[in-house]
Design an enzyme around this catalytic site. Structure first.
Site, mmCIF file in Angstrom:
data_model
loop_
_atom_site.group_PDB
_atom_site.id
_atom_site.type_symbol
_atom_site.label_atom_id
_atom_site.label_comp_id
_atom_site.label_asym_id
_atom_site.label_seq_id
_atom_site.Cartn_x
_atom_site.Cartn_y
_atom_site.Cartn_z
ATOM 1 N N GLU A 78 -13.619 4.704 -1.921
ATOM 2 C CA GLU A 78 -12.192 4.997 -1.703
ATOM 3 C C GLU A 78 -11.642 5.907 -2.806
ATOM 4 O OE1 GLU A 78 -10.271 3.855 0.872
ATOM 5 O OE2 GLU A 78 -8.585 4.973 0.074
ATOM 6 N N ASP A 79 -11.005 6.986 -2.399
ATOM 7 C CA ASP A 79 -10.287 7.862 -3.332
ATOM 8 C C ASP A 79 -11.145 8.366 -4.488
ATOM 9 O OD1 ASP A 79 -8.099 7.829 -1.769
ATOM 10 O OD2 ASP A 79 -6.823 6.658 -3.090
ATOM 11 N N ASP A 124 -13.606 5.645 3.462
ATOM 12 C CA ASP A 124 -12.413 5.591 4.309
ATOM 13 C C ASP A 124 -11.689 6.937 4.370
ATOM 14 O OD1 ASP A 124 -10.455 4.310 5.927
ATOM 15 O OD2 ASP A 124 -9.129 4.418 4.192
ATOM 16 N N ASP A 125 -11.670 7.667 3.254
ATOM 17 C CA ASP A 125 -10.957 8.957 3.249
ATOM 18 C C ASP A 125 -11.604 9.934 4.232
ATOM 19 O OD1 ASP A 125 -9.239 8.233 0.994
ATOM 20 O OD2 ASP A 125 -11.137 8.198 -0.078
ATOM 21 N N ARG A 135 -9.339 10.843 -7.311
ATOM 22 C CA ARG A 135 -8.347 11.555 -6.489
ATOM 23 C C ARG A 135 -7.573 10.512 -5.716
ATOM 24 N NH1 ARG A 135 -7.819 12.737 -0.713
ATOM 25 N NH2 ARG A 135 -7.503 10.576 -1.244
ATOM 26 N N TYR A 192 0.843 -1.198 0.000
ATOM 27 C CA TYR A 192 0.000 0.000 0.000
ATOM 28 C C TYR A 192 0.882 1.252 0.000
ATOM 29 C CZ TYR A 192 -4.156 2.582 0.023
ATOM 30 O OH TYR A 192 -5.123 3.453 -0.381
ATOM 31 N N ASN A 195 0.407 14.297 2.955
ATOM 32 C CA ASN A 195 1.261 13.291 2.302
ATOM 33 C C ASN A 195 1.655 13.785 0.922
ATOM 34 O OD1 ASN A 195 1.078 11.023 4.125
ATOM 35 N ND2 ASN A 195 -1.037 10.853 3.546
ATOM 36 N N LYS A 209 -6.070 -1.965 -0.865
ATOM 37 C CA LYS A 209 -6.867 -1.797 0.364
ATOM 38 C C LYS A 209 -7.447 -3.138 0.805
ATOM 39 C CE LYS A 209 -6.988 2.536 1.650
ATOM 40 N NZ LYS A 209 -7.417 3.434 2.683
HETATM 41 P P1 NAI Z 1 -8.113 18.450 -0.717
HETATM 42 O O1 NAI Z 1 -7.467 18.854 -1.981
HETATM 43 O O2 NAI Z 1 -9.550 18.045 -0.706
HETATM 44 O O3 NAI Z 1 -7.962 19.679 0.340
HETATM 45 C C1 NAI Z 1 -6.829 20.476 0.502
HETATM 46 C C2 NAI Z 1 -7.202 21.714 1.316
HETATM 47 O O4 NAI Z 1 -6.037 22.442 1.605
HETATM 48 C C3 NAI Z 1 -8.157 22.645 0.610
HETATM 49 O O5 NAI Z 1 -9.094 23.145 1.521
HETATM 50 C C4 NAI Z 1 -7.229 23.767 0.132
HETATM 51 O O6 NAI Z 1 -7.902 25.022 -0.009
HETATM 52 C C5 NAI Z 1 -6.246 23.816 1.279
HETATM 53 N N1 NAI Z 1 -4.977 24.448 0.909
HETATM 54 C C6 NAI Z 1 -4.264 24.304 -0.240
HETATM 55 N N2 NAI Z 1 -3.181 25.081 -0.220
HETATM 56 C C7 NAI Z 1 -3.196 25.707 0.974
HETATM 57 C C8 NAI Z 1 -2.343 26.664 1.569
HETATM 58 N N3 NAI Z 1 -1.244 27.111 0.965
HETATM 59 N N4 NAI Z 1 -2.673 27.120 2.799
HETATM 60 C C9 NAI Z 1 -3.774 26.666 3.427
HETATM 61 N N5 NAI Z 1 -4.621 25.793 2.906
HETATM 62 C C10 NAI Z 1 -4.331 25.307 1.691
HETATM 63 O O7 NAI Z 1 -7.219 17.305 -0.110
HETATM 64 P P2 NAI Z 1 -7.610 16.267 1.016
HETATM 65 O O8 NAI Z 1 -8.200 15.051 0.447
HETATM 66 O O9 NAI Z 1 -8.390 16.983 2.071
HETATM 67 O O10 NAI Z 1 -6.169 15.862 1.570
HETATM 68 C C11 NAI Z 1 -5.330 16.848 2.134
HETATM 69 C C12 NAI Z 1 -4.006 16.248 2.551
HETATM 70 O O11 NAI Z 1 -4.215 15.399 3.657
HETATM 71 C C13 NAI Z 1 -3.329 15.408 1.472
HETATM 72 O O12 NAI Z 1 -1.953 15.694 1.471
HETATM 73 C C14 NAI Z 1 -3.561 14.004 1.901
HETATM 74 O O13 NAI Z 1 -2.532 13.151 1.476
HETATM 75 C C15 NAI Z 1 -3.574 14.164 3.409
HETATM 76 N N6 NAI Z 1 -4.338 13.114 4.073
HETATM 77 C C16 NAI Z 1 -3.734 12.450 5.098
HETATM 78 C C17 NAI Z 1 -4.381 11.429 5.751
HETATM 79 C C18 NAI Z 1 -3.724 10.747 6.897
HETATM 80 O O14 NAI Z 1 -2.739 11.145 7.389
HETATM 81 N N7 NAI Z 1 -4.252 9.684 7.414
HETATM 82 C C19 NAI Z 1 -5.696 10.965 5.314
HETATM 83 C C20 NAI Z 1 -6.289 11.777 4.268
HETATM 84 C C21 NAI Z 1 -5.600 12.802 3.676
#
Ligand code: NAI
Length: 541
Positions: A234-235, A257-258, A145, A92, A397, A163
């Site tokens: 998922e995704d 899951d997300d 995504r 994964y 990430n 998964k």
């Molecule tokens: P998304 O694209 O839906 O959301 C990103 C958010 O960040 C948006 O609200 C955007 O406006 C904001 N953003 C972008 N640039 C910014 C900046 N310079 N300053 C402030 N805000 C900013 O992405 P999603 O799905 O919410 O994922 C976000 C991150 O979280 C990804 O890197 C993902 O890999 C990580 N993630 C980690 C998880 C974990 O640790 N278990 C689980 C799910 C996501």
């Protein structure tokens, strides 16, 4: 009836390869189709480990492991069980990400169902081509995504496949009822559309309206064909993910899951962070830096958890503020998504994170912004000035997107930060103390929740189950580990941890009246009796 000869060797669930005894070889028409030696499963594992060392990189190891899964499922899961910390990142995240990018190029054989939007009207028929009739889980992605990779269309199939391997590797959910599925409605990824080896539908993504009718038909067909099936979304693209979960979560057995898995694992880390900072959930002020599906999903899960502790939804939402690429989310902001408006509290507009910290005075800062290095020294120092033990989670990430590294958080806060990341950082030594950074990874949650859903045949997967999983997971971290800054258990013990979590979640399923089976006297026994064991089943001489 057991298949004979080469058909048996090509059946990955029954194949024992060189471990078939001479009696079995006679019985199943295998004599001469295998080398003479009769081996144990452990010996086969040794050979696999040796072959893996010859692979030049992790992607080649991924290809090798998936080929092994196709040939001999028992050996594959036995191998994974020898060292989960080593193998989970290969089957994964992060290696699966590289594999998805290369999916059309490294493709060997199908591992699930591909449903194309052009098959609308015949979805039930296509689904019924899957050979297993008692499907218990379908992990479905639109490829919209994938991890941090964006829209990769049908190449996203690597994710449901990976998964579902984790269901079995991490929580011993029997693999025969697991179906990975790619719902293909096209892709907006131009380079894939131009790639002659791309394996998906060669067209732009369908509109949300068309996608929804496609998903409606898919969900209806699943419920008709597999009455006890749980759908794992998922995704998907963030807006699709939120809309579809809202639409189906109270109608069918499904989860995302997300959204829910992420919310749950972060909640688990937060429960333990509060043990260190000696705070209560209801007293926290939480600033979410990033307001996408992860940021809003985590916020909603915290609100659900606070509600169960007797806090009103309004009061719980008041504790959380969101900050996105355009700045703090407050009422004067236009074009907010439906899920964000609940958190638009009265505040002067600002695009400065430091100003927002200064006025909101958060006790907890959570990064899901996708932008690395945004929790600067000033940000960490500001949080440390406000709090004896500032809770700082940098969840984006991959590694270079983390809002700050573990080393930065501990160094800039002089060891006071209570830290978690989305990726695994190495231990950090500061003075004579070593800190163990936490990786908040959904893999701690969804396999356990699914094992509970599987054993109880739960009708739904509400947030309450994810909150219960978060508490059960948090409780498995020892005081000694908390002293070292560790907020979640170590991955090396993952199977034991998840079975324990599943038992607690299964109890909750019965308490909520969601089980489709009668409550047994001993729920732990029920869960333990349903576990898959990577062992050969044919009787040995
Ligand atoms: P998304 O694209 O839906 O959301 C990103 C958010 O960040 C948006 O609200 C955007 O406006 C904001 N953003 C972008 N640039 C910014 C900046 N310079 N300053 C402030 N805000 C900013 O992405 P999603 O799905 O919410 O994922 C976000 C991150 O979280 C990804 O890197 C993902 O890999 C990580 N993630 C980690 C998880 C974990 O640790 N278990 C689980 C799910 C996501």
């Amino acid at each position: 009836m057991t298949p004979q000869g080469t058909a048996l060797l090509h059946d990955n669930a029954l194949n024992e390869s060189t471990a078939f005894t001479s009696g079995e070889r006679d019985q199943f028409g295998l004599t001469g189709l295998l080398p003479t030696a009769v081996e144990t499963l452990d010996n086969q594992v040794k050979r696999c480990l040796m072959q893996l060392t010859k692979k030049p990189n992790l992607l080649e190891q991924y290809i090798y492991l998936n080929q092994l899964a196709d040939e001999n499922q028992t050996l594959f899961f036995k191998l994974l069980s020898t060292d989960p910390e080593r193998f989970l990142p290969i089957v994964y995240d992060p290696v699966v990400g590289a594999a998805c990018l290369e999916f059309g190029h490294i493709y060997r054989r199908p591992n699930g169902i591909y449903l194309s939007i052009e098959q609308r009207g015949k979805i039930r028929e296509v689904l019924s081509h899957w050979p297993v009739k008692d499907v218990r889980f379908i992990c479905v992605s639109s490829g919209g995504r994938i991890l941090g990779l964006g829209d990769i269309g049908a190449n996203g199939m690597g994710i449901p496949v990976g998964k579902m391997q984790l269901y079995t590797a991490c929580a011993a959910v029997p693999p025969d009822g697991l179906l990975p599925l790619l719902l293909d409605s096209g892709t907006d990824n131009e380079s894939l559309l131009a790639d002659p080896l791309y394996l998906g539908l060669r067209r732009k993504r369908a509109s949300a309206k068309d996608l929804d009718t496609f998903v409606d038909e898919f969900v209806d067909a699943v419920m008709e064909l597999y009455s006890r099936c749980c759908i794992h979304f998922e995704d998907w693209k963030g807006t699709d993910a939120v809309r579809l979960l809202e639409k189906y979560k109270d109608k069918v057995c499904c989860y995302n899951d997300d959204i829910q898995g992420t919310g749950s694992v972060v909640l688990a880390a937060l429960y333990n962070a509060l043990k260190i900072s000696k705070g209560k959930l209801k007293d926290q002020r939480i600033l979410m830096f990033g307001a996408g599906s992860a940021g809003v999903g985590i916020s909603d899960m915290i609100v659900s958890a606070a509600k169960l502790e007797g806090v009103s939804i309004e009061a719980a939402r008041d504790q959380i503020s969101l900050f996105d690429v355009k700045g703090l989310i407050e009422p004067s902001r236009t074009n907010l998504e439906a899920g964000q408006t609940h958190y638009a509290h009265k505040h002067a507009p600002t695009t400065s994170l430091l100003d927002a910290i200064d006025s909101i005075k958060p006790t907890v800062l959570i990064g899901t912004s996708t932008v690395g290095k945004t929790f600067t020294k000033e940000v960490v120092e500001a949080m440390t000035k406000l709090n004896q033990r500032p809770v700082i989670f940098a969840l984006s990430n991959p590694t270079e997107h983390a809002e700050c590294t573990a080393e930065e958080a501990y160094t800039w806060s002089e060891g006071k930060a209570v830290y978690a990341a989305g990726v695994q950082f190495p231990p950090v030594k500061l003075g004579n103390k070593t800190y163990l950074p936490t990786q908040a990874n959904n893999v701690y949650i969804f396999p356990a929740v699914c094992l509970a859903v599987y054993t109880t045949a739960s009708k739904r997967v509400p947030d309450e189950l994810f909150i219960e999983a978060a508490k059960a997971l948090a409780d498995q971290v020892s005081t000694h580990q908390l002293d070292q800054g560790l907020l979640l258990p170590l991955q090396k013990d993952i199977l034991k941890i998840e079975i324990e979590t599943a038992i607690t979640v299964a109890k909750k399923v019965f308490e909520l009246g969601l089980a489709r089976i009668d409550k047994p006297a001993d729920i732990a026994k029920l869960v333990n009796a349903s576990l898959y064991k990577p062992e050969y089943t044919h009787s040995k001489e």
